[in-house]
Design an enzyme around this catalytic site. Structure first.
Site, mmCIF file in Angstrom:
data_model
loop_
_atom_site.group_PDB
_atom_site.id
_atom_site.type_symbol
_atom_site.label_atom_id
_atom_site.label_comp_id
_atom_site.label_asym_id
_atom_site.label_seq_id
_atom_site.Cartn_x
_atom_site.Cartn_y
_atom_site.Cartn_z
ATOM 1 N N SER A 184 0.833 -1.192 0.000
ATOM 2 C CA SER A 184 0.000 0.000 0.000
ATOM 3 C C SER A 184 0.878 1.257 0.000
ATOM 4 C CB SER A 184 -0.969 -0.047 1.188
ATOM 5 O OG SER A 184 -2.026 0.863 1.018
ATOM 6 N N ASP A 186 -8.709 -5.747 -5.510
ATOM 7 C CA ASP A 186 -8.304 -4.627 -4.656
ATOM 8 C C ASP A 186 -8.995 -3.366 -5.155
ATOM 9 O OD1 ASP A 186 -7.092 -2.710 -3.098
ATOM 10 O OD2 ASP A 186 -5.049 -3.455 -3.410
ATOM 11 N N HIS A 240 -6.845 -6.198 -0.877
ATOM 12 C CA HIS A 240 -5.678 -5.396 -0.489
ATOM 13 C C HIS A 240 -4.892 -6.157 0.581
ATOM 14 C CE1 HIS A 240 -3.668 -1.513 -0.547
ATOM 15 N NE2 HIS A 240 -3.735 -1.431 0.772
#
Length: 760
Positions: A349, A469, A499
């Site tokens: 991320s 995601d 994610h």
């Protein structure tokens, strides 16, 4: 379980025998296959003074235990080898399987017995994953088969866990960055947490650039969240212009301070378990949060190249191009004499995003990045096609909200007292610059777009990304991966999850593949490892990974949507509008079931549809007003078994990342029946229908041709499946929630779904 073994390096007989000897296996090329297998098995039971006892607990045949077999005159056969190999890897006869041959086929077992190849089979078996999720050799080392001598030991081109994690060095340094982001007249200092094994050899470094690691301010974050209930703004017609601006760091001076030895220490930091795995294998771990975080100075600039520079300065320090101090008092400097200067960045991320940004600087010393679920353009994270568009699961968030979350200097009361007034000024400037009113691309977002500098990347690149995601959407990796220079080594793992990390999944040897790559790049090991450029998780069945050549094809198939005129009403009744605003998940459920305001088209497929790339909706549309937002989702609709998007734990704490160090669970995506699966989605302000730079007017009740690109994906639909197309306006998870009275009309007879098709 199913084997998808990408990490094993084919090895010659001579090399296999040499590596086995280095591990202490007393095998002899002149002995029979049966004798060598017995010797190997007895070595596995190094905890036992008498190996007859554990050997008798294995079976060689359904009616004979292993000890009896090796004491007999019977010859070694495929049946015996396979049965013993399965047990050595932790599979239990009568529990995990009854018929070994059928079970081996189901596993896609990578070793095929040939008596003349027994040495190579044993070598391969050691590098093969056990039921627990560890390779057999890693499992043996974790039990103490090799001593922790703080030196490198390799097997099949990979480093083994022989570094003592009970005697780690934990220290803090403060790197001077060529920045003054808070404009206080002082160069910013960047706190660096270092964890390294004690070793006489220079160590490579895994660096996790994480703005979260010094703490997060959830209270400030929540106060800063924006209300999504607002009307869609009618924008003036115009052209947007931006310019490429090189980031210019400030000048720094050579440091003449004495070398300090008394460094700040720490006892714990929230670590990343993939880093832990490599820590036990001789790779130092460093965690850096960058400007504007607790222990560092400066302002949280969130995504621009000033923030990137604060991480780059640490790589410069590891290579003696920057100065670090023992403390904020700056009385002594400290050098990274323990480091070999080669760095790989890790993390998911925001962490992976910083890795991408760093790579685009071309900084010397950055040899490789492992970037998971990474952003390549911050505009595409918080905006889409001229719309404010929240990341999935976070309605109301924007980049300045993220700044509030990660500006952890305010968690230190003294820093808050001294610096909060200035911080609020800079935060307000950031809030104005990101222009939440229009949703348009501008210079602020262009300065946070790493794609324009992709050509400068020279390190090896590994990306992982979930095709489910909807936080960091698949376009982020699609665009950066396809923009990378052809001259570099690049790799992409596309999984069917959301994610999430994937290094501890049962079905893919990601950890071991990264070990082989990092030994090549950071330790200079000539291991001849070759990893496919792209590996995709098949969506049609469990635990199946396939090589792919490209992400995005030029071959297309046009699907007609029908003949009707369909009306999409934007307005909801007051109670329904409030209910959806309070719970966007309720809206999604209603949308997918055909209950929310929408135009819905179901397409029954008459042949397989292997999607690879960016689906485009080409629509004939008109709006009853001079504004309009268009949302679309494509579903694989109807009850059938599909992969879930969130991995579940198969076994708890079965993976040992060292020798009784940093245990973690083995996970996998479940395969179970559900009603639908989102394939892709997309959103557009109809005033940006031609391109991102052009703001157009919307003539009332006049037909427009719109091309709406959806999120790229690779997804295989089969003959007889139903492809559901949902067209609507407000999305209560992603877009602004405009409840005004306007409607869109879609002419299906002049509309198509343009699908990129994978070649055979």
């Amino acid at each position: 379980m199913r084997y998808n073994q990408f990490s094993y390096i084919p090895t010659s007989l001579e090399r296999a025998a040499e590596e086995l000897k280095e591990l202490g296996f007393d095998l002899d090329l002149q002995k029979t296959a049966k004798a060598n297998l017995e010797s190997f098995l007895r070595k596995l039971f190094f905890h036992y003074p008498d190996s007859d006892y554990p050997l008798s607990h294995l079976i060689a045949k359904n009616d004979m235990d292993a000890l009896s077999f090796f004491q007999s005159e019977q010859e070694l056969s495929k049946e015996v080898f396979d049965l013993l190999a399965l047990q050595v890897l932790g599979f239990i006869p009568g529990v995990d399987f009854t018929e070994a041959d059928a079970f081996l086929d189901k596993l896609a077992f990578p070793i095929h017995f040939d008596e003349t190849e027994i040495i190579k089979h044993i070598h391969h078996l050691l590098a093969t994953r056990c039921k627990s999720g560890m390779t057999l050799i890693d499992d043996l080392v974790s039990q103490g088969m090799l001593t922790m001598d703080n030196d490198y030991h390799f097997f099949n081109g990979k480093s083994l866990a022989t570094f003592d994690t009970s005697q780690l060095i934990r220290e803090v340094v403060y790197v001077e960055a060529p920045l003054d982001t808070d404009q206080d007249g002082q160069l910013d200092l960047i706190k660096v947490n270092i964890i390294r094994p004690q070793s006489q050899k220079p160590l490579p470094t895994l660096m996790t650039p994480s703005p979260y690691h010094q703490g997060i301010n959830e209270v400030a974050n929540d106060k800063k969240l924006y209300r999504m209930e607002k009307e869609l703004v009618v924008k003036k017609r115009r052209q947007i212009t931006v310019e490429d601006r090189d980031f210019i760091p400030l000048e720094t001076q050579p440091c003449k301070l004495p070398i300090g030895q008394n460094l700040e220490s720490f006892s714990y930091i929230n670590s990343y378990s993939l880093n832990d795995y490599f820590l036990a294998r001789g790779f130092a771990n460093i965690y850096v949060s960058g400007v504007g975080t607790a222990g560092s100075t400066g302002f949280m600039t969130s995504g621009d190249y000033a923030q990137i520079e604060s991480f780059k300065a640490v790589i410069d320090w590891l290579n003696r191009r920057a100065t670090a101090y023992t403390s904020h008092s700056k009385t002594h400097q400290v050098r990274a004499d323990w480091a070999n200067g080669l760095v790989c960045t890790t993390g998911k991320s925001y962490l992976g995003t910083m890795s991408t940004g760093l790579a685009t600087t071309g900084v010397d010393g950055l040899a490789m990045i492992i970037a998971e679920s990474a952003i390549s353009s911050w505009y595409n994270y918080y905006r889409e096609n001229g719309l404010v568009c929240s990341p999935g699961g976070y309605p109301g968030e924007d980049l300045d909200v993220l700044t509030e979350l990660t500006y952890s200097r305010n968690l230190l009361a003294g820093d808050y007292l001294r610096h909060n007034d200035r911080y609020q000024e800079l935060l307000n400037q950031q809030s104005q610059a990101l222009d939440r009113q229009s949703g348009d691309y501008n210079q602020f977002w262009h300065d946070r777009n790493y794609l324009k500098n992709a050509h400068q990347i020279k390190c090896d690149v590994v990306y992982t990304h979930g095709l489910q995601d909807w936080n960091v959407k698949p376009r982020q990796v699609y665009e950066i991966f396809n923009a990378l220079p052809s001259t570099i080594n690049k790799h992409l793992f596309l999984h069917q999850g959301e994610h999430v990390y994937m290094h501890n999944w049962q079905s893919i040897d990601f950890r071991e593949s990264m070990n082989a790559l990092l030994c090549q790049k950071l330790l200079g090991l000539a291991n001849d490892f070759s990893l496919p450029e792209m590996i995709w998780q098949d969506n049609t069945c469990p635990q199946n990974w396939q090589e792919r050549k490209v992400f995005g094809t030029s071959t297309i198939k046009e699907l007609d949507l029908g003949q009707e005129l369909l009306l999409i009403d934007n307005h909801y009744g007051e109670d329904e509008f409030k209910a959806y605003g309070k719970d966007f998940r309720a809206f999604k459920a209603a949308l997918f079931e055909g209950k929310a305001n929408q135009a819905l088209v179901d397409i029954l497929l008459e042949e397989d549809l292997p999607i690879n790339g960016e689906i485009v909706l080409q629509l004939k549309v008109k709006s009853s007003e001079n504004k309009g937002l268009l949302s679309a989702q494509i579903l694989d609709y109807g009850k059938k078994k599909r992969l879930g998007d969130l991995p579940i734990a198969l076994t708890q704490s079965s993976i040992d990342n060292g020798q009784n160090f940093s245990r973690e669970s083995l996970k996998e995506l479940p395969f179970r029946e559900d009603s639908y699966r989102v394939i892709s989605k997309g959103f557009m302000n109809l005033q940006n229908r031609n391109n991102l730079s052009s703001i157009e007017t919307i003539p009332n009740n006049k037909w427009m041709t719109v091309r709406l690109p959806l999120q790229p994906t690779i997804y295989h639909l089969e003959k007889g499946d139903t492809l559901r197309v949902i067209l609507y306006t407000t999305d209560f998870e992603h877009t602004v929630r405009d409840n005004s009275n306007y409607a869109l009309t879609i002419d299906l007879s002049q509309s198509q779904l343009i699908v990129p098709i994978a070649s055979n």
